[in-house]
Design a protein around this motif. Structure first.
Motif, PDB file in Angstrom:
ATOM      1  N   ALA A   1      15.324  16.818   5.960  1.00 60.77           N
ATOM      2  CA  ALA A   1      15.835  18.072   6.526  1.00 60.77           C
ATOM      3  C   ALA A   1      15.679  19.203   5.516  1.00 60.77           C
ATOM      4  CB  ALA A   1      17.280  17.928   6.985  1.00 60.77           C
ATOM      5  N   ASN A   2      14.567  19.183   4.778  1.00 59.80           N
ATOM      6  CA  ASN A   2      14.342  20.186   3.726  1.00 59.80           C
ATOM      7  C   ASN A   2      12.959  20.837   3.754  1.00 59.80           C
ATOM      8  OD1 ASN A   2      12.939  17.871   2.930  1.00 59.80           O
ATOM      9  ND2 ASN A   2      13.441  18.091   0.777  1.00 59.80           N
ATOM     10  N   PHE A   3      12.033  20.333   4.581  1.00 56.81           N
ATOM     11  CA  PHE A   3      10.663  20.861   4.526  1.00 56.81           C
ATOM     12  C   PHE A   3      10.568  22.303   5.024  1.00 56.81           C
ATOM     13  CE2 PHE A   3       7.666  16.908   4.439  1.00 56.81           C
ATOM     14  CZ  PHE A   3       8.286  16.475   3.281  1.00 56.81           C
ATOM     15  N   HIS A   4      11.576  22.764   5.758  1.00 52.57           N
ATOM     16  CA  HIS A   4      11.546  24.139   6.252  1.00 52.57           C
ATOM     17  C   HIS A   4      12.066  25.142   5.224  1.00 52.57           C
ATOM     18  CE1 HIS A   4      15.626  22.759   6.866  1.00 52.57           C
ATOM     19  NE2 HIS A   4      16.026  24.004   7.075  1.00 52.57           N
ATOM     20  N   LEU A   5      12.663  24.653   4.138  1.00 58.00           N
ATOM     21  CA  LEU A   5      13.136  25.564   3.099  1.00 58.00           C
ATOM     22  C   LEU A   5      11.934  26.214   2.420  1.00 58.00           C
ATOM     23  CD1 LEU A   5      15.923  23.295   1.550  1.00 58.00           C
ATOM     24  CD2 LEU A   5      16.208  25.162   3.215  1.00 58.00           C
ATOM     25  N   PRO A   6      11.932  27.518   2.250  1.00 51.30           N
ATOM     26  CA  PRO A   6      10.717  28.209   1.783  1.00 51.30           C
ATOM     27  C   PRO A   6      10.167  27.680   0.467  1.00 51.30           C
ATOM     28  CG  PRO A   6      12.306  29.799   2.619  1.00 51.30           C
ATOM     29  CD  PRO A   6      13.014  28.471   2.598  1.00 51.30           C
ATOM     30  N   TRP A   7      11.029  27.407  -0.510  1.00 49.03           N
ATOM     31  CA  TRP A   7      10.519  26.948  -1.802  1.00 49.03           C
ATOM     32  C   TRP A   7      10.003  25.515  -1.730  1.00 49.03           C
ATOM     33  CZ3 TRP A   7      15.583  27.415  -0.536  1.00 49.03           C
ATOM     34  CH2 TRP A   7      16.432  26.323  -0.754  1.00 49.03           C
ATOM     35  N   VAL A   8      10.548  24.713  -0.828  1.00 48.63           N
ATOM     36  CA  VAL A   8      10.031  23.356  -0.624  1.00 48.63           C
ATOM     37  C   VAL A   8       8.683  23.422   0.098  1.00 48.63           C
ATOM     38  CG1 VAL A   8      10.425  21.138   0.503  1.00 48.63           C
ATOM     39  CG2 VAL A   8      12.316  22.312  -0.647  1.00 48.63           C
ATOM     40  N   SER A   9       8.596  24.266   1.112  1.00 46.41           N
ATOM     41  CA  SER A   9       7.338  24.421   1.845  1.00 46.41           C
ATOM     42  C   SER A   9       6.214  24.875   0.921  1.00 46.41           C
ATOM     43  CB  SER A   9       7.539  25.425   2.984  1.00 46.41           C
ATOM     44  OG  SER A   9       6.353  25.584   3.728  1.00 46.41           O
TER      45      SER A   9
ATOM     46  N   LYS B   1       0.802  -1.223   0.000  1.00 45.39           N
ATOM     47  CA  LYS B   1       0.000   0.000   0.000  1.00 45.39           C
ATOM     48  C   LYS B   1       0.833   1.271   0.000  1.00 45.39           C
ATOM     49  CE  LYS B   1      -3.726   2.259   2.630  1.00 45.39           C
ATOM     50  NZ  LYS B   1      -4.590   2.178   3.830  1.00 45.39           N
ATOM     51  N   THR B   2       2.013   1.252   0.622  1.00 47.20           N
ATOM     52  CA  THR B   2       2.764   2.484   0.874  1.00 47.20           C
ATOM     53  C   THR B   2       4.080   2.531   0.118  1.00 47.20           C
ATOM     54  OG1 THR B   2       1.814   2.670   3.095  1.00 47.20           O
ATOM     55  CG2 THR B   2       3.849   3.899   2.672  1.00 47.20           C
ATOM     56  N   ILE B   3       4.298   3.638  -0.603  1.00 43.49           N
ATOM     57  CA  ILE B   3       5.587   3.930  -1.230  1.00 43.49           C
ATOM     58  C   ILE B   3       6.124   5.217  -0.618  1.00 43.49           C
ATOM     59  CG2 ILE B   3       6.783   4.571  -3.359  1.00 43.49           C
ATOM     60  CD1 ILE B   3       4.831   2.825  -4.896  1.00 43.49           C
ATOM     61  N   ASN B   4       7.318   5.123  -0.055  1.00 45.23           N
ATOM     62  CA  ASN B   4       7.992   6.284   0.530  1.00 45.23           C
ATOM     63  C   ASN B   4       8.889   6.919  -0.527  1.00 45.23           C
ATOM     64  OD1 ASN B   4       8.953   7.687   3.200  1.00 45.23           O
ATOM     65  ND2 ASN B   4      10.836   7.147   2.116  1.00 45.23           N
ATOM     66  N   MET B   5       8.758   8.255  -0.684  1.00 45.81           N
ATOM     67  CA  MET B   5       9.540   8.947  -1.698  1.00 45.81           C
ATOM     68  C   MET B   5      10.042  10.276  -1.158  1.00 45.81           C
ATOM     69  SD  MET B   5       6.289   9.498  -4.207  1.00 45.81           S
ATOM     70  CE  MET B   5       7.300   9.966  -5.614  1.00 45.81           C
ATOM     71  N   HIS B   6      10.794  11.011  -1.982  1.00 44.30           N
ATOM     72  CA  HIS B   6      11.462  12.218  -1.520  1.00 44.30           C
ATOM     73  C   HIS B   6      11.192  13.378  -2.460  1.00 44.30           C
ATOM     74  CE1 HIS B   6      13.657   8.570  -0.393  1.00 44.30           C
ATOM     75  NE2 HIS B   6      13.851   9.156   0.774  1.00 44.30           N
ATOM     76  N   LEU B   7      11.306  14.575  -1.921  1.00 42.12           N
ATOM     77  CA  LEU B   7      11.173  15.778  -2.730  1.00 42.12           C
ATOM     78  C   LEU B   7      12.569  16.391  -2.850  1.00 42.12           C
ATOM     79  CD1 LEU B   7       8.321  18.409  -2.325  1.00 42.12           C
ATOM     80  CD2 LEU B   7      10.549  18.941  -3.287  1.00 42.12           C
ATOM     81  N   ASN B   8      13.128  16.259  -4.040  1.00 44.39           N
ATOM     82  CA  ASN B   8      14.505  16.675  -4.253  1.00 44.39           C
ATOM     83  C   ASN B   8      14.623  18.197  -4.197  1.00 44.39           C
ATOM     84  OD1 ASN B   8      17.097  17.204  -5.607  1.00 44.39           O
ATOM     85  ND2 ASN B   8      17.049  15.028  -6.126  1.00 44.39           N
ATOM     86  N   LYS B   9      15.471  18.692  -3.312  1.00 44.33           N
ATOM     87  CA  LYS B   9      15.599  20.150  -3.154  1.00 44.33           C
ATOM     88  C   LYS B   9      16.505  20.775  -4.198  1.00 44.33           C
ATOM     89  CE  LYS B   9      19.018  19.397   0.505  1.00 44.33           C
ATOM     90  NZ  LYS B   9      19.233  19.440   1.960  1.00 44.33           N
ATOM     91  N   GLY B  10      17.179  19.952  -5.008  1.00 44.22           N
ATOM     92  CA  GLY B  10      17.983  20.473  -6.097  1.00 44.22           C
ATOM     93  C   GLY B  10      19.413  20.792  -5.684  1.00 44.22           C
TER      94      GLY B  10
END
Length: 263
Positions: free
Chosen positions: A154-162, A97-106
């Motif tokens: 350790a990237n969700f607090h970056l403004p463009w990621v948020s 049911k679950t796939i864990n993935m990431h949001l690449n900050k570049g």
């Protein structure tokens, strides 16, 4: 709340991991696709189903961190998108049911007195490419009953990621993984995002941080382990105890059972 373990690099087969999972009386294993033997080509869906029923253990999937669904290189972005779709198919066939993935900050350019992040400087383009990719993935995963959970690194607090997360939250099947160790690495600056999206969190990675390194034995650092476990229980999350060795895993599970009392 269900407790699980990662696929451990010290073990050379899925069956070794399953036996350890069974010994520790855990509920599931997270298959890390960074390890070649835990990919669709090496591990057919039917084999996963057979193992699932043999051991009574479920699975989740951890996509490689380098996947970049907002890449400015069209062929790279398309290749990563195609691989995500292949993984969704694999998961659905294996009843995962679950796939864990990431949001690449570049990437960033280092100037004499600052860093310039490309995704921040070209934020409109970054957001549009990310949105288009997830539009396809969410539609496809929804049809197959698979949940995509975006993990903080350790990237969700970056403004463009948020701001990108805010936009993705428009989708009904936008879900998150709260990695509590990565949050600690970021000085707990990511926690407000998770509180804001508390009803979208489906998955958790649990490990400690000792101001030097994360993925440490639980209760050995600064992460409020019992508070995070209580959140996981309240929201019925799947929780991967994401330490890196079999010994530390056993110690962490014992520590949780000795120190956390379910309400």
């Amino acid at each position: 709340m269900k407790l699980g373990m990662p696929t451990l690099i010290e073990f050379k087969s899925l069956e070794e991991n399953l036996k350890r999972c069974k010994e520790l009386k855990l509920d599931f294993i997270e298959l890390n696709m960074n390890i070649p033997i835990y990919t669709p080509e090496f591990l057919p869906a039917q084999e996963l189903l057979d193992m699932k029923f043999k051991y009574g253990i479920d699975f989740t999937i951890h996509l490689p961190e380098e996947f970049d669904l907002s890449s400015f290189q069209p062929s790279i972005r398309q290749g990563h998108l195609d691989r995500c779709i292949e993984t969704i198919d694999w998961a659905a066939k294996a009843q995962i049911k679950t796939i864990n993935m990431h949001l690449n900050k570049g990437i960033y350019f280092t100037l004499p007195h600052t860093k310039v992040w490309i995704n921040e400087q070209y934020e409109a383009e970054f957001q549009q490419r990310l949105y288009e990719s997830y539009c396809k993935l969410y539609e496809y995963s929804n049809k197959l009953g698979v949940e995509l959970c975006i993990e903080n690194t350790a990237n969700f607090h970056l403004p463009w990621v948020s701001r990108a997360l805010d936009r993705l939250s428009e989708f009904d099947n936008f879900f998150l993984t709260w990695d509590v160790g990565h949050d600690a690495v970021a000085g707990f600056q990511e926690e407000p995002t998770f509180r804001r999206f508390s009803n979208r969190i489906k998955h958790m990675h649990l490990h400690d941080y000792n101001h030097k390194s994360d993925h440490q034995l639980v209760y050995s650092g600064v992460v409020p382990i019992n508070e995070r476990l209580q959140f996981a229980e309240d929201h019925q999350l799947t929780v991967v105890v994401e330490v890196k060795t079999s010994t530390t895993l056993a110690q962490s599970i014992e520590a949780i059972r000795n120190n956390y009392k379910r309400s």
